[in-house]
Design an enzyme around this catalytic site. Sequence first.
Site, PDB file in Angstrom:
ATOM      1  N   CYS A 257       6.905   0.113 -14.150  1.00  0.00           N
ATOM      2  CA  CYS A 257       5.906   0.230 -15.065  1.00  0.00           C
ATOM      3  C   CYS A 257       6.496  -0.177 -16.467  1.00  0.00           C
ATOM      4  O   CYS A 257       5.986  -1.165 -16.942  1.00  0.00           O
ATOM      5  CB  CYS A 257       5.164   1.669 -15.366  1.00  0.00           C
ATOM      6  SG  CYS A 257       4.498   2.090 -13.815  1.00  0.00           S
TER       7      CYS A 257
HETATM    8  N1  LIG Z   1       4.593   3.385  -9.262  1.00  0.00           N
HETATM    9  C1  LIG Z   1       4.120   3.936 -10.092  1.00  0.00           C
HETATM   10  O1  LIG Z   1       4.366   4.994 -10.635  1.00  0.00           O
HETATM   11  C2  LIG Z   1       2.868   3.310 -10.796  1.00  0.00           C
HETATM   12  C3  LIG Z   1       2.118   4.087 -11.644  1.00  0.00           C
HETATM   13  C4  LIG Z   1       0.970   3.642 -12.191  1.00  0.00           C
HETATM   14  C5  LIG Z   1       0.686   2.366 -11.887  1.00  0.00           C
HETATM   15  N2  LIG Z   1       1.175   1.588 -11.020  1.00  0.00           N
HETATM   16  C6  LIG Z   1       0.610   0.297 -10.743  1.00  0.00           C
HETATM   17  O2  LIG Z   1       0.061   0.307  -9.466  1.00  0.00           O
HETATM   18  C7  LIG Z   1       0.387  -0.850  -8.634  1.00  0.00           C
HETATM   19  C8  LIG Z   1       0.995  -0.585  -7.546  1.00  0.00           C
HETATM   20  O3  LIG Z   1       2.136  -0.065  -7.702  1.00  0.00           O
HETATM   21  P1  LIG Z   1       3.111   0.813  -6.381  1.00  0.00           P
HETATM   22  O4  LIG Z   1       4.345   1.532  -7.430  1.00  0.00           O
HETATM   23  O5  LIG Z   1       2.033   1.497  -5.766  1.00  0.00           O
HETATM   24  O6  LIG Z   1       3.662  -0.230  -5.828  1.00  0.00           O
HETATM   25  P2  LIG Z   1       4.788  -0.446  -4.375  1.00  0.00           P
HETATM   26  O7  LIG Z   1       5.474  -1.442  -4.196  1.00  0.00           O
HETATM   27  O8  LIG Z   1       4.997   1.252  -4.190  1.00  0.00           O
HETATM   28  O9  LIG Z   1       3.446  -0.441  -3.219  1.00  0.00           O
HETATM   29  C9  LIG Z   1       2.772  -1.558  -3.083  1.00  0.00           C
HETATM   30  C10 LIG Z   1       2.355  -1.724  -1.600  1.00  0.00           C
HETATM   31  O10 LIG Z   1       1.659  -2.963  -1.515  1.00  0.00           O
HETATM   32  C11 LIG Z   1       1.904  -3.533  -0.440  1.00  0.00           C
HETATM   33  N3  LIG Z   1       1.123  -4.781  -0.519  1.00  0.00           N
HETATM   34  C12 LIG Z   1       1.832  -5.723  -1.082  1.00  0.00           C
HETATM   35  N4  LIG Z   1       0.988  -6.895  -0.934  1.00  0.00           N
HETATM   36  C13 LIG Z   1      -0.047  -6.507  -0.203  1.00  0.00           C
HETATM   37  C14 LIG Z   1      -1.325  -7.116   0.097  1.00  0.00           C
HETATM   38  N5  LIG Z   1      -1.630  -8.463  -0.236  1.00  0.00           N
HETATM   39  N6  LIG Z   1      -1.954  -6.349   1.082  1.00  0.00           N
HETATM   40  C15 LIG Z   1      -1.878  -5.107   1.211  1.00  0.00           C
HETATM   41  N7  LIG Z   1      -0.729  -4.506   1.112  1.00  0.00           N
HETATM   42  C16 LIG Z   1       0.335  -5.106   0.124  1.00  0.00           C
HETATM   43  C17 LIG Z   1       3.446  -3.366  -0.308  1.00  0.00           C
HETATM   44  O11 LIG Z   1       3.977  -3.596   1.158  1.00  0.00           O
HETATM   45  C18 LIG Z   1       3.518  -1.886  -0.984  1.00  0.00           C
HETATM   46  O12 LIG Z   1       3.781  -0.949   0.230  1.00  0.00           O
HETATM   47  C19 LIG Z   1       0.979  -1.765  -9.550  1.00  0.00           C
HETATM   48  O13 LIG Z   1       0.237  -2.477 -10.348  1.00  0.00           O
HETATM   49  C20 LIG Z   1       1.780  -0.712 -10.557  1.00  0.00           C
HETATM   50  O14 LIG Z   1       1.907  -1.600 -11.797  1.00  0.00           O
HETATM   51  C21 LIG Z   1       2.278   2.158 -10.360  1.00  0.00           C
END
Ligand SMILES: NC(=O)c1ccc[n+]([C@@H]2O[C@H](COP(=O)([O-])OP(=O)(O)OC[C@H]3O[C@@H](n4cnc5c(N)ncnc54)[C@H](O)[C@@H]3O)[C@@H](O)[C@H]2O)c1
Length: 401
Positions: A257
């Site tokens: 983030c």
């Molecule tokens: N991690 C955090 O603390 C957090 C907090 C708030 C917001 N976010 C936002 O949430 C979103 C996701 O982040 P995250 O931390 O969960 O990411 P992550 O990398 O932990 O998880 C994403 C998942 O999506 C999968 N993926 C990728 N492309 C895909 C597709 N086309 N179809 C299906 N699955 C797919 C990946 O294999 C992975 O398992 C981002 O935009 C991030 O900025 C994250």
Amino acid sequence: MKIGIIGQGYVGLTISAFAGNYFQVIGFDSNKKIVDQLNSGISHIEGVESRAIQKLIKDGRYQATCNGRDISNVDIVVIAVPTPLTTDRKPDLTYIDAACRTIGENIRNPILVINESTSFPGTLRNFIKPAIEKYSNNLVAHMYAISPERVDPGRGDFNQKNTPRLYAGLTPEASTLTQEFYSKFCDNLVEVSSPEVAEAAKLFENTFRQVNIALVNEFAQIAHSLGISVYETLDAANTKPYGFMKFTPSAGVGGHCIPVDPTYLAAVAEEHGAPATFIRRANEVNLEMSKYVVDRVQADNGGSLKGKSVLVVGVAYKPNVADVRETAAELVIEHLRSRGAVVSWHDNVVGLWKGEPSAPLKSADIVVVVTMHDSVNSADVIASAPYVFDTTGKINGVHGF
Ligand SMILES: NC(=O)c1ccc[n+]([C@@H]2O[C@H](COP(=O)([O-])OP(=O)(O)OC[C@H]3O[C@@H](n4cnc5c(N)ncnc54)[C@H](O)[C@@H]3O)[C@@H](O)[C@H]2O)c1
């Protein structure tokens, strides 16, 4: 109701675990290894217990899949895929585009599509909606809403239930359905007037952190040059009961983030001809902290690190999680190696990183602490080298900011 959640990472799996208590959840992820692991009841995310996944599977409320057809009859779909930066540090919406393709090609009845991935204002209206329409050959008129995720992995006091959640639909009907969905497992829902406000608020929250972290990182350097303690000064300032919020210095920022989201805001600002000077400079200050730390360590050790064994303690981007995305430890290690140090790292929470296992916490010339997990004992760190530089401020009596 059946809910499809695209992306089963930190955000998607956390939502799946909460939503699974009220709805039937299909967790779609493009990574087959993650899907197989989840279907065998093993969680790969801190804060989501394997036991919780096993219970949902047993009760028929959760299933992970790589097959887009498995989400064809859901009532609501939530997008929770990565939104990183491209190699030239521009917003990269390719994962969102792929998620839109999965939705467009598989869901033929009109449903509610909610985006939880972080992106710049206008993403829902001008990117997600047109992309899904394109992939479904304009055959389906879905409803669209945004509810940016605020989960802080590894945090005990705030979770999906008690963290207020922003939301906005592209239409009033989408807003109402979104409110109904989240109100099952979130106590405080805050509707804003447009998806763009919700998208911008999410980016601004993380930009606020980024800029204040940069400010305190710069102040740590000022305090050192003045010969005063940065920590004592911050504690002193923090006695003011209003108008001040304490941030602490570090070797840099990490995770998905803080190093990424502000750049999304800067990119969209500059596209509209608005300044993003604070954001750009804050990013530079935070990136330069790793060099500053290594400069200080080098200066304290006779001006050369050549041939010295250096153990970096803590390579996760923050305490008590195994997440190494954008970790400041990587830059610290690069600077140390570029100056001829022989570098290893210790982090039992991460365990394995870049094919290298965590080294034992002992027998180095120099230790640089980047992240201090609760499971690490200060006395063991102090005993592991004659010189310790602690960037976290958690170990008494050693070198630091
Ligand atoms: N991690 C955090 O603390 C957090 C907090 C708030 C917001 N976010 C936002 O949430 C979103 C996701 O982040 P995250 O931390 O969960 O990411 P992550 O990398 O932990 O998880 C994403 C998942 O999506 C999968 N993926 C990728 N492309 C895909 C597709 N086309 N179809 C299906 N699955 C797919 C990946 O294999 C992975 O398992 C981002 O935009 C991030 O900025 C994250």
